[in-house]
Scaffold this active site. Structure first.
Site, PDB file in Angstrom:
ATOM      1  N   LEU A  39       0.846  -1.193   0.000  1.00 17.43           N
ATOM      2  CA  LEU A  39       0.000   0.000   0.000  1.00 17.43           C
ATOM      3  C   LEU A  39       0.880   1.242   0.000  1.00 17.43           C
ATOM      4  CD1 LEU A  39      -3.153   0.588   2.202  1.00 17.43           C
ATOM      5  CD2 LEU A  39      -1.612   2.432   1.551  1.00 17.43           C
TER       6      LEU A  39
ATOM      7  N   HIS B  98       6.973   2.627  11.569  1.00 19.13           N
ATOM      8  CA  HIS B  98       7.411   3.880  10.966  1.00 19.13           C
ATOM      9  C   HIS B  98       6.333   4.937  11.210  1.00 19.13           C
ATOM     10  CE1 HIS B  98       8.710   6.706   7.853  1.00 19.13           C
ATOM     11  NE2 HIS B  98       9.835   6.006   7.712  1.00 19.13           N
TER      12      HIS B  98
END
Length: 378
Positions: free
Chosen positions: A125, A229
């Protein structure tokens, strides 16, 4: 915005995404031959008549129909770890205990494993930052569940998502830095490119085969185990709202968490509704707007495989008593839907709206903090 299966004409955009996503995004690498093969594999997968999960890989692109530009991509792997091993570390604890000396010590360890072999994986994605817009990230994330709901036989009972771990923009991973210093003298960008291209033989050859005692690692390495992240946090929150949970498995290279859910229990799959389409003239929908004048947004897709199309719209009306979804003719045409065709949809927002079934409308859909759109997720 329209979601569709990727085609060879999308190669330049996919290569741009491979560059823009940077090190750590192992689903795509900036290698033309690799990307051409990935596109062809996806085309073959959509064309297959699979009755059970195999080595199929489905790659979708999000397209701006006015400009034809590809603004993002998203994918599903039907069954991972079959052609090439899928490695993880599992975080657990061991106890060192001496009754005679009265000593007791509990320590965290990481054990290499292949726990998720055979599971389906949602992956790849990425929403290109220059094309961010409302609902684009949600569409890229949730559309995979509409496709899986309609084609459940193609996927495994357990679905996983490997979340991108902590690394800097210039490709430095605190976790990998410790491993590199002690075991494998390769930089993080090289390692992720090797793995992304399917060249993971070095794992069995060079990676430590015994449990790693985390308290022996550097503080920086310990601090990122199981963390995502910063640009992946919205994606993780969205998957948690779908029912995905982290059970201690982390990536071998950046220690990002892998989350899992049972296919039938994924919220967007369980709440999706298959219905019949009624095509109506543009502007004549009987849809009743909410008090603020905005319609209830839904994500809607046709039920095809090779010809799959999906979008988000607030111009649809669902007549629950007839299992009938009214769509304006222009929207129906963009989705390849005719009057009497089958479609599947899920509501995008939280509030109840007349025209939507209570079972779908009553369920709250948590929104990303500050309405933050996804840049890249998994």
């Amino acid at each position: 915005m329209i979601i569709r299966p990727i085609a060879h004409k999308d190669l330049p955009a996919l290569q741009a995404i491979a560059v823009e996503s940077g090190p750590g995004f192992t689903s795509l690498v900036d290698d033309r031959e690799f990307l051409v093969n990935k596109i062809q594999h996806s085309i073959d997968s959509f064309a297959s008549r699979a009755e059970q999960p195999g080595d199929e890989g489905y790659l979708f692109v999000l397209e701006d129909p006015e400009t034809g530009e590809v603004i993002g991509t998203t994918g599903i792997e039907a069954s991972v770890g079959l052609a090439s091993p899928l490695y993880h570390y599992h975080k657990s604890q061991v106890v060192h205990h001496s009754r005679e000396l009265g000593l007791f010590k509990r320590v965290d360890v990481l054990n290499m494993c292949n726990h998720y072999t055979g599971c389906s994986e949602i992956c790849t994605l990425f929403l290109r930052p220059q094309f961010r817009r409302p609902n684009a990230g949600k569409l890229l994330s949730k559309v995979r569940f509409l496709f899986m709901a309609q084609n459940a036989q193609r996927f495994a009972s357990t679905v996983i998502a490997e979340m991108r771990g902590v690394s800097s923009d210039d490709g430095v991973s605190p976790f990998w830095d410790w491993l590199r210093t002690n075991f494998v003298d390769l930089d993080f960008a090289t390692v992720t490119q090797l793995v992304g291209a399917g060249n993971n033989g070095f794992i069995a050859e060079l990676m430590p085969k015994y449990p790693l005692y985390t308290h022996l690692m550097s503080g920086d390495a310990q601090g990122v185990i199981g963390e995502v992240h910063e640009k992946t946090r919205p994606a993780l929150r969205m998957l948690e709202a779908e029912g995905f949970r982290h059970k201690g498995y982390v990536d071998l290279f950046d220690a990002g968490p892998t989350v899992e859910a049972e296919l039938e229990q994924i919220r967007s799959i369980a709440d999706s509704i298959e219905c019949t389409v009624q095509v109506i003239k543009d502007g004549t929908s009987a849809f009743k707007p909410k008090p603020d004048g905005a319609g209830q947004a839904i994500m809607v897709a046709n039920t095809e495989v090779e010809g799959f199309r999906a979008t988000v719209t607030d111009q649809a009306t669902y007549l629950a008593q007839h299992s009938l979804l009214q769509l304006p003719s222009s929207l129906a045409e963009s989705l390849g839907l005719r009057d009497g065709a089958s479609a599947r949809f899920i509501p995008m927002a939280t509030a109840k709206t007349s025209g939507l079934p209570e079972s779908a409308a009553a369920q709250p859909v948590p929104q990303p903090r500050q309405q933050q759109e996804l840049k890249y997720a998994l």
